[in-house]
Design an enzyme around this catalytic site. Structure first.
Site, PDB file in Angstrom:
ATOM      1  N   CYS A   2     -13.705   2.008 -24.781  1.00  0.00           N
ATOM      2  CA  CYS A   2     -14.831   2.935 -24.667  1.00  0.00           C
ATOM      3  C   CYS A   2     -15.056   3.626 -26.015  1.00  0.00           C
ATOM      4  CB  CYS A   2     -14.643   3.995 -23.602  1.00  0.00           C
ATOM      5  SG  CYS A   2     -14.469   3.341 -21.942  1.00  0.00           S
ATOM      6  N   ARG A  27     -15.429  -1.303 -29.267  1.00  0.00           N
ATOM      7  CA  ARG A  27     -14.427  -0.657 -28.404  1.00  0.00           C
ATOM      8  C   ARG A  27     -14.639  -0.966 -26.935  1.00  0.00           C
ATOM      9  NH1 ARG A  27     -11.727   3.366 -31.136  1.00  0.00           N
ATOM     10  NH2 ARG A  27     -11.057   4.259 -29.173  1.00  0.00           N
ATOM     11  N   TRP A  75     -15.726   0.172 -21.612  1.00  0.00           N
ATOM     12  CA  TRP A  75     -14.831  -0.908 -21.187  1.00  0.00           C
ATOM     13  C   TRP A  75     -14.326  -0.461 -19.824  1.00  0.00           C
ATOM     14  CZ3 TRP A  75      -9.653  -1.642 -19.873  1.00  0.00           C
ATOM     15  CH2 TRP A  75      -9.208  -2.972 -19.875  1.00  0.00           C
ATOM     16  N   ASN A 101     -13.411   8.535 -22.062  1.00  0.00           N
ATOM     17  CA  ASN A 101     -12.604   7.366 -22.391  1.00  0.00           C
ATOM     18  C   ASN A 101     -11.206   7.640 -21.851  1.00  0.00           C
ATOM     19  OD1 ASN A 101     -11.336   5.163 -23.598  1.00  0.00           O
ATOM     20  ND2 ASN A 101     -11.107   6.201 -25.569  1.00  0.00           N
ATOM     21  N   GLU A 484       0.592 -16.531 -32.895  1.00  0.00           N
ATOM     22  CA  GLU A 484      -0.635 -15.859 -33.334  1.00  0.00           C
ATOM     23  C   GLU A 484      -1.823 -16.840 -33.312  1.00  0.00           C
ATOM     24  OE1 GLU A 484      -1.604 -12.980 -33.631  1.00  0.00           O
ATOM     25  OE2 GLU A 484      -3.295 -13.009 -35.007  1.00  0.00           O
ATOM     26  N   LYS A 488      -5.145 -16.247 -30.982  1.00  0.00           N
ATOM     27  CA  LYS A 488      -6.505 -16.218 -31.527  1.00  0.00           C
ATOM     28  C   LYS A 488      -7.402 -17.192 -30.751  1.00  0.00           C
ATOM     29  CE  LYS A 488      -6.447 -13.070 -34.459  1.00  0.00           C
ATOM     30  NZ  LYS A 488      -5.580 -12.403 -33.528  1.00  0.00           N
ATOM     31  N   GLU A 491      -8.131 -15.864 -27.117  1.00  0.00           N
ATOM     32  CA  GLU A 491      -9.023 -14.704 -26.981  1.00  0.00           C
ATOM     33  C   GLU A 491     -10.434 -14.995 -27.457  1.00  0.00           C
ATOM     34  OE1 GLU A 491      -8.151 -11.155 -29.282  1.00  0.00           O
ATOM     35  OE2 GLU A 491      -7.196 -12.328 -30.835  1.00  0.00           O
TER      36      GLU A 491
HETATM   37  C1  F6R Z   1      -5.560  -9.743 -31.021  1.00  0.00           C
HETATM   38  C2  F6R Z   1      -5.568  -8.302 -31.118  1.00  0.00           C
HETATM   39  C3  F6R Z   1      -4.725  -7.538 -30.189  1.00  0.00           C
HETATM   40  C4  F6R Z   1      -4.129  -6.304 -30.884  1.00  0.00           C
HETATM   41  C5  F6R Z   1      -3.353  -5.452 -29.864  1.00  0.00           C
HETATM   42  C6  F6R Z   1      -2.670  -4.269 -30.511  1.00  0.00           C
HETATM   43  O1  F6R Z   1      -6.370 -10.337 -31.996  1.00  0.00           O
HETATM   44  O2  F6R Z   1      -6.259  -7.740 -31.922  1.00  0.00           O
HETATM   45  O3  F6R Z   1      -3.729  -8.320 -29.619  1.00  0.00           O
HETATM   46  O4  F6R Z   1      -3.292  -6.732 -31.907  1.00  0.00           O
HETATM   47  O5  F6R Z   1      -4.238  -4.994 -28.877  1.00  0.00           O
HETATM   48  O6  F6R Z   1      -3.589  -3.425 -31.128  1.00  0.00           O
HETATM   49  P1  F6R Z   1      -3.114  -2.352 -32.180  1.00  0.00           P
HETATM   50  O7  F6R Z   1      -2.581  -3.069 -33.348  1.00  0.00           O
HETATM   51  O8  F6R Z   1      -4.346  -1.557 -32.496  1.00  0.00           O
HETATM   52  O9  F6R Z   1      -2.067  -1.535 -31.491  1.00  0.00           O
END
Ligand code: F6R
Length: 614
Positions: A2, A27, A75, A101, A484, A488, A491
């Site tokens: 959000c 967001r 969201w 939020n 990773e 990618k 998602e």
């Molecule tokens: C994947 C991605 C998420 C974030 C995860 C943690 O591409 O971006 O898996 O890495 O939500 O987010 P942060 O790093 O903001 O805690």
């Protein structure tokens, strides 16, 4: 999760708020809405779907011009993502509007209480209860800020709230607990937002709001108190990037721009780390060398891509600093009986600094008296404030939901921490640390080189757009890279993708291999012969079973050529640093494949950046 914007000043509030929402859409993009206060009345507009739907509705039926406004991009947590559940929500009389939020955990009890008292609630959200609670509190006396403080004291859970009331026509009120909210300080105008990106084109001066604080925003000033009404101390800061960093700059997607920015982001994160005495210095470490010498165990907590950076950190910390290191998903950490003590160093990695799972893990570690070190990309966010020390990555704003440049800079940060530990604990000599930092300094150029050679990877990705599944294999630091690469692809392209430790394949997953299945293999440098030769055998094993092998290996590695259906060469670098170059083709691969499937790579379905709920 959000995005929230609030504005009071001299400009048309609708323009400021909608432009701010456009910068915060990453967001959440299930629905969007605005409220404008003009001529003593509140007008709201909201639409399910992306911001474009709201823009169309506003163009058809513009609200009266006003200079007080707020907006929300959602969201969904409570209630389906439809027009009815979109924010803002109003009270029975339509004189109070609220955006939110987070999750109000005691909302069911509050809702029943409100309904019994005769309030009519028109949505399925937890947020609407707040509008009605404010309605009651305003009747009890005081202004909107007084009412907000009293309401906040009754709420459980995590929330950022912003509200407006027709009875306070010059006032926007915000409140926060466990959810982000920053103030933008302008000249004769002020802003509230989940993230500075929303107001960066108007001001780069910001105020960090602390936990359990209420802010009163007027055109002429900002006042902050705690939930009891006591004046609170606030920390002002200046944002060190400008509006161009939050724009696409000619790229079709933010993700493409952010992938391209990686050499710069890596270089910026390395900047100024060597002091005049030639020693590594980490400015905001705030944990003394003596305390670091006493550390006997490290636990890294993080989520998603940041967790993968943590997995790579383990290899560097154990190798360079000789310290035992565990890596744990932040969302799982507090449910096990991890053994922590004042000599445990917990490192939390989070791009946003607002991921609730990471924050809860940090608070759990704090209760057990561990030392806390954060790695974070967002100045003014919660994580650095809750840790003893911090190492900021300097990736600049990351707007695409999928993490790319943040990941590479997190790797730089963990390498620096591992080397710093090695320096203060004496497990590496000063000249060895210095030599390693010099190698790191050479990495932006190597990443640049990878980016220059990505056209064949893009072609390959387009040719695989019809596939159902892709597997990724790696060993040592190549294993988290494989995870990773798979994340990618999942998602962005919504495909089945799995990352495996190559050695584990024969213990089960090899049964997945069938004729033509694309398998990406990350090959370690030849210098680690023991790793390299094993993975070459693994490639032969899967190829013998029909896999289509896509091999990422260092330049000049002829030994893999006979077994690679596609060979992607990356510059030769030391083994521990290899993720900085092997991850990039996987980012490009996922981005291109998803685009070929017609997906919006900046805003993948069901996701949002900055996951502020558990
Ligand atoms: C994947 C991605 C998420 C974030 C995860 C943690 O591409 O971006 O898996 O890495 O939500 O987010 P942060 O790093 O903001 O805690």
């Amino acid at each position: 999760m959000c995005g929230i914007v609030g504005y009071v000043g001299g400009r048309p509030a609708l323009d400021v708020v909608v432009d701010g929402l456009a910068r915060l859409e990453y967001r959440g993009y299930d629905s969007a809405g605005v409220a404008i206060l003009a001529e003593g009345a509140l007008t709201t507009a909201k639409r399910a779907g992306k911001l474009v739907n709201l823009r169309e509705a506003l163009a058809e039926e513009p609200p009266p011009a006003g200079t007080l406004g707020m907006g929300h991009t959602r969201w969904a947590t409570h209630g389906a993502p439809n027009d009815r559940n979109a924010h803002p929500h109003v009270d029975c009389s339509g004189t109070v509007a609220v955006i939110h939020n987070g999750i109000i955990e005691n909302f069911a009890a509050l809702r029943s209480e409100l309904e019994e008292a005769g309030h009519k609630l028109g949505s399925d959200t937890d947020t609407e209860a707040v509008a009605h609670l404010l309605e009651d509190e305003l009747k009890a006396g005081g202004n909107l800020a007084d009412a907000m403080r009293r309401v906040c004291r009754r709420l459980e859970g995590a929330f950022t709230l912003v509200a407006m009331h027709t009875g306070d026509p010059d006032l926007v009120v915000g409140a926060r607990r466990n959810s982000p909210l920053v103030v933008g300080v302008g000249d004769g105008e002020n802003f509230l937002a989940s993230d500075v990106a929303a107001f960066i084109e108007h001001t780069r001066d910001a105020i960090e709001l602390g936990q359990d604080q209420v802010v009163e925003l007027r055109a002429g000033g900002v006042a902050v108190t705690d939930f009891e009404g006591r004046p609170a101390e606030v920390k002002e800061y200046h944002v060190d990037w400008d509006v161009s960093a939050a724009e696409k700059g000619g790229y079709d997607y933010f993700m493409l721009k952010e992938i391209a920015e990686q050499p710069r982001a890596v270089a910026d994160t390395l900047l100024g780390r060597i002091g005049t005495d030639g020693r590594l210095t980490l400015d905001e470490m705030r944990i003394s060398d003596q305390e670091l010498r006493e550390v006997d165990k490290i636990i890294i907590v993080a989520c998603g891509t940041s967790y993968h950076a943590g997995l790579i950190a383990k290899y560097a910390i154990e190798h360079w600093a000789g310290l035992p290191c565990e890596v744990e998903l932040a969302s799982e950490f507090r449910y096990r009986d991890a053994i922590l003590s004042p000599t445990t160093l917990v490192i939390a990695i989070s791009q946003s600094g607002e991921t609730m799972d990471a924050l809860m893990a940090v608070r759990h570690a704090r209760e057990q008296k561990a030392k806390l070190l954060g790695i974070c990309n967002v100045n003014g966010s919660t994580l650095p404030r809750e840790c003893d020390g911090v190492l900021y990555t300097h990736a600049g704003p990351e707007i695409a939901v999928a993490s790319t440049k943040a990941f590479l800079t997190q790797l730089v940060a963990v390498y620096l921490i591992a080397l710093y530990l090695a320096q203060v604990r004496g497990t590496k000599w000063g000249d060895e640390v210095f030599a390693m930092v010099q190698l790191l300094d050479g990495m932006p150029e190597k990443v640049d080189k990878v980016l220059e050679t990505m056209e064949p990877v893009r072609e390959l990705a387009r040719s695989l757009a019809g596939e159902r599944c892709v597997l990724f294999l790696g060993r040592h630091v190549g294993f988290p890279v494989a995870l990773e690469g798979a994340l990618k692809l999942k998602e962005l392209a919504y495909m089945h993708a799995e990352g495996f430790a190559a050695g584990e394949l024969k213990h089960g997953p090899i049964a997945l291999i069938e004729e033509g299945l694309p398998v990406v293999v990350v090959v370690p440098p030849r210098a680690r012969a023991v790793l390299h030769d094993k993975i070459v055998s693994n490639i032969q094993e899967i190829r013998a079973r029909g896999a289509r092998t896509i091999v990422i290996a260092e330049e000049g590695d002829a030994s893999v050529e006979p077994y690679a259906d596609t060979l992607i060469s990356v510059p030769a670098v030391p083994t521990l640093l290899q993720p900085l170059v092997t991850t990039v083709p996987l980012q490009v691969f996922a981005c291109e494949l998803a685009t070929a499937k017609g997906h919006d790579v900046d805003q993948p379905r069901n996701l949002a950046k900055s996951v502020t709920v558990e």
